[in-house]
Design a protein around this motif. Structure first.
Motif, PDB file in Angstrom:
ATOM      1  N   ASP A  66       0.854  -1.181   0.000  1.00  0.00           N
ATOM      2  CA  ASP A  66       0.000   0.000   0.000  1.00  0.00           C
ATOM      3  C   ASP A  66       0.896   1.239   0.000  1.00  0.00           C
ATOM      4  O   ASP A  66       1.742   1.399   0.884  1.00  0.00           O
ATOM      5  CB  ASP A  66      -0.884  -0.024   1.256  1.00  0.00           C
ATOM      6  CG  ASP A  66      -1.771   1.206   1.376  1.00  0.00           C
ATOM      7  OD1 ASP A  66      -1.738   2.078   0.477  1.00  0.00           O
ATOM      8  OD2 ASP A  66      -2.487   1.311   2.386  1.00  0.00           O
ATOM      9  N   PRO A  67       0.739   2.147  -0.981  1.00  0.00           N
ATOM     10  CA  PRO A  67       1.626   3.316  -1.059  1.00  0.00           C
ATOM     11  C   PRO A  67       1.607   4.190   0.185  1.00  0.00           C
ATOM     12  O   PRO A  67       2.595   4.887   0.458  1.00  0.00           O
ATOM     13  CB  PRO A  67       1.093   4.080  -2.278  1.00  0.00           C
ATOM     14  CG  PRO A  67       0.296   3.103  -3.057  1.00  0.00           C
ATOM     15  CD  PRO A  67      -0.242   2.114  -2.078  1.00  0.00           C
ATOM     16  N   PHE A  68       0.501   4.169   0.916  1.00  0.00           N
ATOM     17  CA  PHE A  68       0.386   5.052   2.068  1.00  0.00           C
ATOM     18  C   PHE A  68       0.489   4.295   3.398  1.00  0.00           C
ATOM     19  O   PHE A  68       0.041   4.776   4.433  1.00  0.00           O
ATOM     20  CB  PHE A  68      -0.909   5.852   1.986  1.00  0.00           C
ATOM     21  CG  PHE A  68      -0.917   6.800   0.801  1.00  0.00           C
ATOM     22  CD1 PHE A  68      -0.230   7.997   0.851  1.00  0.00           C
ATOM     23  CD2 PHE A  68      -1.581   6.461  -0.369  1.00  0.00           C
ATOM     24  CE1 PHE A  68      -0.200   8.852  -0.240  1.00  0.00           C
ATOM     25  CE2 PHE A  68      -1.571   7.310  -1.466  1.00  0.00           C
ATOM     26  CZ  PHE A  68      -0.885   8.513  -1.396  1.00  0.00           C
ATOM     27  N   THR A  69       1.086   3.109   3.335  1.00  0.00           N
ATOM     28  CA  THR A  69       1.449   2.364   4.546  1.00  0.00           C
ATOM     29  C   THR A  69       2.945   2.148   4.503  1.00  0.00           C
ATOM     30  O   THR A  69       3.446   1.419   3.636  1.00  0.00           O
ATOM     31  CB  THR A  69       0.723   1.014   4.613  1.00  0.00           C
ATOM     32  OG1 THR A  69      -0.691   1.243   4.651  1.00  0.00           O
ATOM     33  CG2 THR A  69       1.137   0.250   5.860  1.00  0.00           C
ATOM     34  N   LEU A  70       3.674   2.794   5.393  1.00  0.00           N
ATOM     35  CA  LEU A  70       5.124   2.675   5.395  1.00  0.00           C
ATOM     36  C   LEU A  70       5.514   1.223   5.653  1.00  0.00           C
ATOM     37  O   LEU A  70       5.088   0.617   6.637  1.00  0.00           O
ATOM     38  CB  LEU A  70       5.719   3.585   6.467  1.00  0.00           C
ATOM     39  CG  LEU A  70       7.238   3.786   6.395  1.00  0.00           C
ATOM     40  CD1 LEU A  70       7.616   4.556   5.130  1.00  0.00           C
ATOM     41  CD2 LEU A  70       7.738   4.546   7.628  1.00  0.00           C
ATOM     42  N   THR A  71       6.336   0.669   4.771  1.00  0.00           N
ATOM     43  CA  THR A  71       6.708  -0.743   4.837  1.00  0.00           C
ATOM     44  C   THR A  71       8.216  -0.879   4.740  1.00  0.00           C
ATOM     45  O   THR A  71       8.835  -0.336   3.824  1.00  0.00           O
ATOM     46  CB  THR A  71       6.047  -1.534   3.686  1.00  0.00           C
ATOM     47  OG1 THR A  71       4.631  -1.328   3.723  1.00  0.00           O
ATOM     48  CG2 THR A  71       6.334  -3.017   3.818  1.00  0.00           C
TER      49      THR A  71
END
Length: 918
Positions: A512-517
């Motif tokens: 997910d682009p807006f979940t820092l991984t």
């Protein structure tokens, strides 16, 4: 019964054990007592949180963790060495010809022992990663499943597939005779490959079987003495071993070896130091089963010993009474790994689940750690942070933070790096896309969150409103030492919290682009590199200095929310609040990237830009080409194509009168910078080609103006028979220092109107200047650049290797736009693009040179606000690129390397501290 009938083989480990499945279970399953009754325990948020994931191309079979590194053994015979701090891969050791089954550290962590399906134990130095010793048995013992090392006795023990336990006293390594090279396992006759079949033909060995391993060379060769073997230590494979003191109540100081085998027995062995570490059986732990099933894993906590078995069974043994006191039924399937830490027991197995127990054997949580088998695990306490590490046959290593550890308390002091990543985790979650109105509320929430970060660190803050509907600017001020209020210098950090859209409609993002991984030493997420990561690094740098009472200057922050949309409303808002902002001595920003992935850079120049729309419209409506098309009709799209064709000539030369006149020539000191750049890039990646051509390619992108046509739009339906009544094109001009954007915009409009009039068309032309930004050129000899250079050299230290005392001197090239009658178009070199530099940046040669300074570079892109801020505050600016060329800013899977984030914070801290002293 065959003694191996209930043993687990290395092949079973690699392919799955007893019909392993990946059935998903509830997130928090309770423990079961010996009668199989569920003991429900409410989960109170104590499930380990996933910190980072490292992916490989082969299964992870063994893990051990030191104070600095994670060592992982793979199915391919490698030992992967990861940093515990940044999770980046520091080294890949080609260790064995077979799968690495066991890794063990000496007590002082100076030695690493590895065993594998090749019958050799390699002993490595954990600082140089060089091999110190290679040890083998005089017998064909098959796979070596486990290794234990007594630092007290300096004796190594191995458990093997042939049911034996063997040992070697390292104190005797220089006394015993050197082994005969012919005794090395690779020199022995292989029962399968070297046996002859019909006609005396031998089975050919697998391709690469005799290939030399890069790292498994050198060191002292050692061979186990034939008398240092205990045959049939178990009636099955020796699967696991551990060593420890305080195992025997009657002799707590005595070190004891514990082994678990395929016969379902656990054996306690006495070590006799007088006979070179020979072992003798003390006690056997058995549960009374007629046919014992394999002991797959062992772990010990004080007087309690835990053993993992098939079908999710974990046995708890009291070592004082040597009795089985409890059996736990886990949801993990066959329990292939057990780890203890922080008062918790972690069991992992074939289902990919980890079940976590407290000291009362109650299940705290059950969580899916891997998509396949969990084959290894380890627990460590790194810098006060309880950390659990798992590895599996899904080719991944996963790092977990354990929030509820015994003795850690709830107020565990977290490092500022950990807190910075947590702040970024929240910051990235806001979809601060300035170009899409649907994210307007997210932009406001992101700005509010950023302001709260400043406020929590004691900075004075204010929201600077821009004209509606544009996003606000976050202004913050860290005040320096009050004693020097009258003479304090002021450093302004500029950044932006808005990001490029990442709708991920085509599912090209890995996460997910807006979940820092976290993955592979990088943080992935939209805006992490451009520009949220660098912003947070600068904030934490200022906070640390203020907290240490070492902030000798005022650090100001202007973080806007419209940079990706042309900095709409920024200039007006800053001018309106100039009194609040006050005087500024230096301007610093961090909104760019290195040239490759290895050498730090400093940016001293940017091109400017003019975005324009050229529209041609007729008075008639959209028409059908078959009905109305003729040479008498002035078609808007044809007019537009003819008009745009006059903007550029051969090789893209812009035809605007006087367009190139203001451009500054290449100065001698700047020419030397290009020599430095090409020399460094070519040493790291010789495939980039000729130094002269590489330098010219960079100059074309950085210090020469250009024109680009981006897209066409037409009215009417999208089919091939329409004559559109309206046609328009979007174009841009990239400007270089000394070209004025307003003057070039006027030249463009005048030129297009003049050329259009010569078409004698009945259509109308409209030219709109949509956006313009001035170019910027900094003084790379100024104090701010020299301070940045010193900080980079201090923090990054040596990078690729030592530079030569002299570098290639570039030739002065001919005018690129002048036609050369002696060369055809086929002789023109292909330009070196940013993608070429990013994708072609291979790993630097470890024996290479040491780059003493960062590379001074210019960039072809534009940042609208930098030149405005210089003019408005009469202060010089400098740009610190934080990310690498492969960060994919504005693209799918944007990322920022953790070590770059941490080091950027250190650099900012040094600059904020040292710049005012110059």
């Amino acid at each position: 019964m065959c003694p191996f009938s209930n043993s687990i083989t290395s092949q079973e480990i690699l392919s799955g054990v007893r019909g392993a499945t990946n059935t998903e279970l509830p997130q928090h399953a309770g423990a079961m007592d010996t009668n199989g009754q569920q003991q429900a325990v409410l989960d109170d948020g104590r499930t380990p949180s996933l910190l980072h994931r490292m992916k490989h191309d082969k299964s992870i079979l063994a893990l051990v963790v030191s104070s600095q590194y994670i060592f992982a053994g793979t199915q391919g015979g490698e030992i992967l060495v990861y940093s515990l701090d940044t999770y980046e891969l520091r080294r890949t050791i080609e260790a064995h010809r077979g799968s690495v089954l066991s890794l063990t550290l000496s007590q002082d962590q100076s030695l690493l022992f590895s065993s594998a399906t090749d019958p050799i134990i390699n002993i490595w130095c954990t600082s140089s990663f060089g091999r110190l010793y290679a040890l083998w048995s005089p017998y064909d013992l098959g796979d070596i499943f486990c290794v234990a090392y007594s630092s007290y006795h300096k004796t190594l023990y191995l458990g093997a597939q042939n049911t034996s336990i063997q040992w070697y006293d390292l104190k005797q390594k220089d006394v015993r005779p050197q082994p005969n090279p012919a005794s090395h396992p690779s020199e022995r006759k292989n029962r399968f490959f070297d046996s002859t079949g019909p006609g005396g033909i031998s089975t050919p060995r697998p391709q690469g079987a005799d290939a030399t391993l890069r790292d498994a060379v050198g060191g002292q060769y050692l061979e186990i003495d034939r008398q240092d073997v205990h045959q049939f230590a178990h009636y099955g494979y020796v699967n696991c071993m551990l060593l420890g003191k305080r195992i025997l109540p009657e002799a707590p100081a005595e070190e004891v070896l514990v082994s678990g085998g395929g016969d379902g027995r656990i054996v306690l062995w006495r070590i006799d130091a007088t006979t070179g570490g020979a072992i003798s059986s003390l006690h056997t732990l058995e549960d009374g089963r007629e046919e014992g099933e394999s002991i797959l894993s062992l772990a010990r906590d004080g007087s309690f010993l835990y053993s993992g078995r098939f079908d999710g069974e974990v046995n708890v043994w009291d070592l004082e009474t040597r009795q089985l006191v409890r059996s736990l039924k886990t949801a993990t399937g066959d329990v292939l790994t057990l780890s203890l830490g922080g008062g918790n027991l972690f069991a992992g197995g074939v289902s990919g689940l980890v079940q976590k127990y407290n000291q009362h054997y109650e299940t705290i949580s059950t969580f899916q750690a891997h998509e396949g088998l969990i084959l290894a695990s380890n627990f460590t306490n790194y810098n006060g942070k309880p950390t659990f590490v798992t590895g599996g046959n899904d080719n991944t290593i996963v790092i977990w933070e354990v929030p509820d550890c015994e003795g850690c308390g709830t107020d565990v002091k977290r490092s500022n790096n950990d807190l910075m990543v947590e702040s970024l985790n929240q910051f990235v979650s806001f979809k601060t896309v300035s170009s899409l109105p649907k994210y307007r509320a997210d932009c406001r929430r992101g700005a509010s969150y950023l302001r709260s970060v400043f406020q929590n660190f004691g900075a004075a803050t204010e929201m600077l409103n821009t004209s509606e509907p544009y996003n606000p600017i976050v202004f913050a001020k860290f005040r320096g030492n009050p004693a020097s209020a009258a003479s304090r210098k002021k450093i302004l950090f500029y950044g932006h919290y808005d990001v490029i859209a990442a709708e991920n409609e085509q599912a090209k993002w890995k996460h997910d682009p807006f979940t820092l991984t976290g993955e592979g030493g990088y943080l992935y997420g939209r805006g992490i590199s451009d520009n949220k990561g660098p912003i947070m690094a600068a904030i934490y740098a200022a906070h640390e200095l203020a907290n240490e009472q070492n902030l000798g200057s005022d650090i100001l922050f202007l973080i806007e929310g419209e940079e990706e949309s042309g900095s709409r409303g920024f200039a007006q808002a800053v001018q309106a609040k100039k009194e609040l902002i006050g005087d500024v001595d230096w301007i610093l920003l961090a909104n760019s990237y290195w040239l490759d992935d290895h050498v730090p850079c400093l940016t001293y120049g940017l091109r400017g830009v003019i975005h324009a729309t050229v529209q041609i419209e007729s008075k008639h409506p959209d028409l059908h080409s078959g009905v109305d098309g003729s040479a008498l009709l002035d078609e808007p799209l044809k007019d537009l194509v003819m008009l745009l064709s006059r903007l550029t000539g051969s090789h893209g030369k812009v035809q605007l009168p006087g367009f190139y006149d203001p451009i500054l020539p290449l100065a001698e000191d700047e020419e030397k910078l290009y020599s430095e750049i090409t020399a460094t890039l070519l040493r790291g990646n010789p495939d980039l080609g000729d130094a002269e051509l590489l330098a010219q390619s960079l100059m074309r992108r950085w210090r020469e103006a250009s024109l680009t046509i981006h897209r066409f739009q037409t009215s009417g339906p999208d089919n091939s028979t329409i004559i559109p009544r309206l046609a328009k094109a979007s174009l841009s001009l990239r400007l270089v220092p000394n070209q004025e954007a307003s003057e070039v915009a006027r030249l463009l409009e005048d030129f297009l109107q003049s050329e259009f009039s010569q078409l004698d068309s009945k259509n109308s032309l409209n030219v709109t200047i949509d956006h313009q930004a001035e170019p910027w050129l900094g003084d790379f000899t100024s104090p701010i650049f020299q301070t940045l250079e010193s900080a980079i050299m201090s923090v990054w230290g040596p990078t690729l290797g030592r530079r030569r005392s002299s570098v290639h001197t570039l030739k002065h090239s001919h005018d690129y736009f002048d036609p050369n009658p002696n060369s055809g178009s086929g002789d023109r070199p292909s330009p070196t693009t940013s993608n070429t530099l990013a994708n072609g940046s291979g790993e630097p040669d470890e024996q290479g040179f040491v780059a003493q300074k960062p590379l001074y570079i210019r960039e072809g892109g534009s940042i609208p606000s930098i030149r405005f801020l210089e003019k408005e505050f009469d202060a010089p600016a400098a740009q610190l690129p934080c990310g690498q060329a492969s960060d994919s800013a504005h693209l799918d899977n944007e990322r920022l390397r953790l070590v770059n984030l941490y080091n950027s914070k250190k650099i900012f801290k040094k600059v904020f501290s040292e710049l005012p002293l110059r």
